[in-house]
Design a protein around this motif. Structure first.
Motif, PDB file in Angstrom:
ATOM      1  N   CYS A 105       3.832  24.671 -19.406  1.00 42.14           N
ATOM      2  CA  CYS A 105       4.228  23.403 -18.783  1.00 42.14           C
ATOM      3  C   CYS A 105       3.207  22.870 -17.786  1.00 42.14           C
ATOM      4  O   CYS A 105       3.346  21.748 -17.297  1.00 42.14           O
ATOM      5  CB  CYS A 105       5.583  23.559 -18.093  1.00 42.14           C
ATOM      6  N   SER A 106       2.191  23.692 -17.461  1.00 46.19           N
ATOM      7  CA  SER A 106       1.097  23.316 -16.537  1.00 46.19           C
ATOM      8  C   SER A 106       1.544  23.150 -15.089  1.00 46.19           C
ATOM      9  O   SER A 106       0.772  22.691 -14.256  1.00 46.19           O
ATOM     10  CB  SER A 106       0.399  22.026 -17.002  1.00 46.19           C
ATOM     11  N   LYS A 107       2.786  23.532 -14.774  1.00 44.95           N
ATOM     12  CA  LYS A 107       3.248  23.458 -13.389  1.00 44.95           C
ATOM     13  C   LYS A 107       2.921  24.747 -12.651  1.00 44.95           C
ATOM     14  O   LYS A 107       2.565  25.755 -13.256  1.00 44.95           O
ATOM     15  CB  LYS A 107       4.750  23.185 -13.351  1.00 44.95           C
ATOM     16  N   VAL A 108       3.050  24.703 -11.324  1.00 46.27           N
ATOM     17  CA  VAL A 108       2.719  25.862 -10.495  1.00 46.27           C
ATOM     18  C   VAL A 108       3.666  27.027 -10.777  1.00 46.27           C
ATOM     19  O   VAL A 108       4.873  26.833 -10.918  1.00 46.27           O
ATOM     20  CB  VAL A 108       2.778  25.488  -9.000  1.00 46.27           C
ATOM     21  N   VAL A 109       3.109  28.244 -10.862  1.00 43.89           N
ATOM     22  CA  VAL A 109       3.903  29.455 -11.078  1.00 43.89           C
ATOM     23  C   VAL A 109       3.791  30.331  -9.832  1.00 43.89           C
ATOM     24  O   VAL A 109       2.684  30.633  -9.388  1.00 43.89           O
ATOM     25  CB  VAL A 109       3.397  30.267 -12.287  1.00 43.89           C
ATOM     26  N   TYR A 110       4.924  30.750  -9.291  1.00 48.38           N
ATOM     27  CA  TYR A 110       4.943  31.598  -8.105  1.00 48.38           C
ATOM     28  C   TYR A 110       5.279  33.041  -8.489  1.00 48.38           C
ATOM     29  O   TYR A 110       5.763  33.325  -9.584  1.00 48.38           O
ATOM     30  CB  TYR A 110       5.949  31.052  -7.084  1.00 48.38           C
ATOM     31  N   VAL A 111       5.005  33.933  -7.551  1.00 54.07           N
ATOM     32  CA  VAL A 111       5.096  35.374  -7.807  1.00 54.07           C
ATOM     33  C   VAL A 111       6.431  35.798  -8.383  1.00 54.07           C
ATOM     34  O   VAL A 111       6.500  36.606  -9.309  1.00 54.07           O
ATOM     35  CB  VAL A 111       4.806  36.164  -6.507  1.00 54.07           C
TER      36      VAL A 111
END
Length: 256
Positions: A105-111
């Protein structure tokens, strides 16, 4: 409004008394109000909490908020963003908040939501086969094409459509070790489409998709192979096998 003797809560602005008081960066909160303003989950440990504009946040969503407004933040003690530092405050340190981008989706991924495959990050919700759209539960069974995840069967299918060889990374070996192999896929005797292991039925030397393994006469699916009979290599349910033989006047031994 807060009484003269009691401080006001940074969230609800009502009076906070000693028995229910939590203090973070010189701001008072009720215990029930001391939760992340994004996910609304209670913050159990004060040392993991952060504050923006007098509102508490869990560490993960605090970082998200910072990323939306800029990529640098001051962490530590009284010197948190938006609050004055007292003389006894713990010295602050400046860090850069880093995040990955989801390959789907190209969105930010968090831990807390990241899955990694061959160096690429994905959200858990995005980590599904690009053909069948089924979630991939076991990472070692996943394959990647152009940074997108595929289940093992459809990975082979896509490679076959593009050519007869596929480069497959062996998950149990070193990440840098690869093998090139020919992928042989059988064809369904009914629809002539590729048949993969999970959907395969073998009957009298022929291969079928489970959904294609049906009586040649009534077209009803045959759920159990032991109930199927064969005429000229084609499957029949027991009833219509006998009917077809009776109408043709043929004699044949029942073939399980």
């Amino acid at each position: 409004r807060a009484s003269i003797d009691a401080p006001s809560c940074g969230v609800c602005e009502k009076s906070v008394y000693a028995a229910e008081d939590i203090i973070l960066h010189e701001v008072h909160y009720h215990k029930i109000c001391f939760k992340c303003q994004t996910c609304e989950q209670p913050i159990r440990m004060i040392k993991t909490a952060q504050s923006l504009h007098r509102k508490p946040y869990c560490e993960d969503h605090y970082r998200r908020m910072l990323l939306e407004t800029g990529n640098k933040a001051e962490f530590g003690g009284e010197g948190a963003v938006g609050h004055k530092t007292s003389k006894s405050a713990t010295p602050t340190r400046q860090i850069e908040v880093k995040s990955d981008q989801c390959g789907v989706c190209s969105k930010v991924v968090y831990v807390m939501e990241v899955i990694k495959l061959e160096g690429q990050s994905y959200h858990k919700l995005c980590f599904k086969c690009q053909v069948c759209h089924q979630p991939i539960r076991i990472i070692k069974t996943a394959q990647s094409i152009d940074g997108l995840p595929y289940c093992e069967d459809h990975y082979k299918q896509v490679q076959l459509e593009a050519g007869s060889t596929a480069h497959i990374t062996e998950k149990k070996a070193l990440k840098t070790a690869g093998i090139t192999m020919n992928v042989a896929v059988e064809k369904c005797s009914t629809c002539d489409e590729s048949v993969y292991t999970k959907e395969k039925v073998s009957f009298h030397g022929s291969i079928y998709h489970k959904k294609c393994f049906a009586c040649e006469f009534c077209k009803q699916p045959i759920r159990m192979i032991k109930n199927a009979q064969s005429i000229k290599g084609r499957p029949y349910c027991s009833d219509h096998y006998k009917q077809v033989l009776g109408e043709s006047g043929g004699q044949a031994e029942l073939q399980a």
